[in-house]
Design a protein around this motif. Structure first.
Motif, PDB file in Angstrom:
ATOM      1  N   HIS A  39       0.810  -1.082   0.168  1.00 23.46           N
ATOM      2  CA  HIS A  39      -0.033   0.164   0.024  1.00 23.46           C
ATOM      3  C   HIS A  39       0.871   1.262   0.101  1.00 23.46           C
ATOM      4  N   GLU A  40       1.927   1.169   0.460  1.00 25.41           N
ATOM      5  CA  GLU A  40       3.019   2.163   0.461  1.00 25.41           C
ATOM      6  C   GLU A  40       4.334   1.692   0.245  1.00 25.41           C
ATOM      7  N   ARG A  41       5.177   2.597  -0.604  1.00 23.95           N
ATOM      8  CA  ARG A  41       6.507   2.206  -1.330  1.00 23.95           C
ATOM      9  C   ARG A  41       7.657   2.818  -0.603  1.00 23.95           C
ATOM     10  N   ASN A  42       7.232   3.966   0.357  1.00 26.83           N
ATOM     11  CA  ASN A  42       8.338   4.762   1.009  1.00 26.83           C
ATOM     12  C   ASN A  42       8.262   4.025   2.370  1.00 26.83           C
ATOM     13  N   GLY A  43       9.320   3.326   2.694  1.00 31.03           N
ATOM     14  CA  GLY A  43       9.505   2.528   4.175  1.00 31.03           C
ATOM     15  C   GLY A  43       9.555   3.632   5.476  1.00 31.03           C
ATOM     16  N   GLY A  44      10.470   4.533   5.120  1.00 31.77           N
ATOM     17  CA  GLY A  44      10.525   5.449   6.195  1.00 31.77           C
ATOM     18  C   GLY A  44      11.250   4.901   7.554  1.00 31.77           C
ATOM     19  N   PHE A  45      12.198   3.874   7.342  1.00 29.99           N
ATOM     20  CA  PHE A  45      12.514   3.054   8.448  1.00 29.99           C
ATOM     21  C   PHE A  45      13.507   3.694   9.526  1.00 29.99           C
ATOM     22  N   GLN A  46      14.045   4.837   8.929  1.00 35.65           N
ATOM     23  CA  GLN A  46      14.884   5.489   9.899  1.00 35.65           C
ATOM     24  C   GLN A  46      13.968   6.222  10.872  1.00 35.65           C
ATOM     25  N   THR A  47      12.923   6.825  10.169  1.00 39.37           N
ATOM     26  CA  THR A  47      11.861   7.751  11.253  1.00 39.37           C
ATOM     27  C   THR A  47      11.387   6.604  12.064  1.00 39.37           C
TER      28      THR A  47
END
Length: 256
Positions: free
Chosen positions: A101-109
């Motif tokens: 549903h989303e491509r941007n993980g943003g794992f650092q945040t």
């Protein structure tokens, strides 16, 4: 209120962290974020570390304060509830990535949010421990013994039979693994999944009604089952290779 209200919140938090860890596995296996995933690895390791650290702190304070810590107080339960919702937001984000549903993980945040939340929960536990230590235990009132009555009452046989028949046709709702089943009032060993017809049924309170699982939880369970099935197939293949090797040991020697 449940005497283990605060403990129930802790169990919910641990389940949320386990689910988030499994979602990281799904993201990695489905290659949603490409090749090397150092930020995802760091987040997954932090999830495991947070679970261990908070469980250790919980066990230490529970051992020192007993059932009072499992109950908590209004301040602790309210703060813990807010923290759990933030943990669930991290889980929801990972679920969106895991299922495309989303491509941007943003794992650092997410990692930064996780570390902040761990610190908040540790503070909640410590503050509750301090409040309980400075508050004296409440003394339970001594029970007042009531005189037993010695008089007896008689009842008409027909009324007794009618009362028994009413009990036999009375049921109460109960739940197991999110499904409702029915327990007979007269004979509690008599249970069934189908709703009794033309019967008196005592329904569960709305707060105890089983809730439907969200789609991501169902998908997560399916993925776990698929992983177990793949492992069973690999084990069977290893057993077949071993049997062939034993049946024809010369087959594996060099030169044959």
């Amino acid at each position: 209120m449940s005497p283990t209200a605060f403990k129930d919140q802790q169990e919910l938090l641990r389940s949320t962290l386990n689910n988030s860890y499994d979602l990281c596995e799904i993201i990695r296996s489905s290659r949603r974020v490409g090749g090397a995933t150092p930020k995802l690895d760091a987040l997954q390791n932090a999830l495991n570390s947070t679970k261990r650290n908070l469980q250790y702190t919980w066990d230490q304070f529970r051992s020192a304060l007993g059932s009072r810590f499992e109950l908590g107080d209004t301040i602790a339960r309210s703060s813990f509830d807010n923290a759990i919702r933030n943990f669930q937001a991290i889980q929801s984000k990972l679920s969106s990535v895991a299922y495309g549903h989303e491509r941007n993980g943003g794992f650092q945040t997410l990692l930064f949010q996780l570390q902040t939340l761990e610190s908040e929960v540790t503070t909640i536990f410590s503050s509750l421990k301090y409040r309980l230590e400075i508050t004296p235990k409440e003394e339970k009132p001594k029970p007042i013994l009531k005189k037993t009555r010695t008089d007896e009452a008689t009842i008409n046989i027909k009324k007794l039979d009618s009362y028994i028949e009413h009990l036999k046709n009375s049921w109460t709702e109960a739940s197991l693994d999110g499904e409702i089943y029915y327990v007979n009032v007269f004979d509690e060993t008599k249970k069934q999944w189908e709703k009794p017809n033309n019967a008196f049924i005592k329904s569960l309170p709305k707060s105890e009604k089983p809730k439907r699982k969200p789609t991501w939880e169902k998908e997560l369970e399916k993925e776990r089952e698929r992983q177990k099935e793949r492992e069973r197939e690999r084990e069977k293949e290893r057993e077949r290779d071993e049997r062939r090797r034993r049946a024809d040991p010369w087959r594996h020697l060099d030169g044959w």
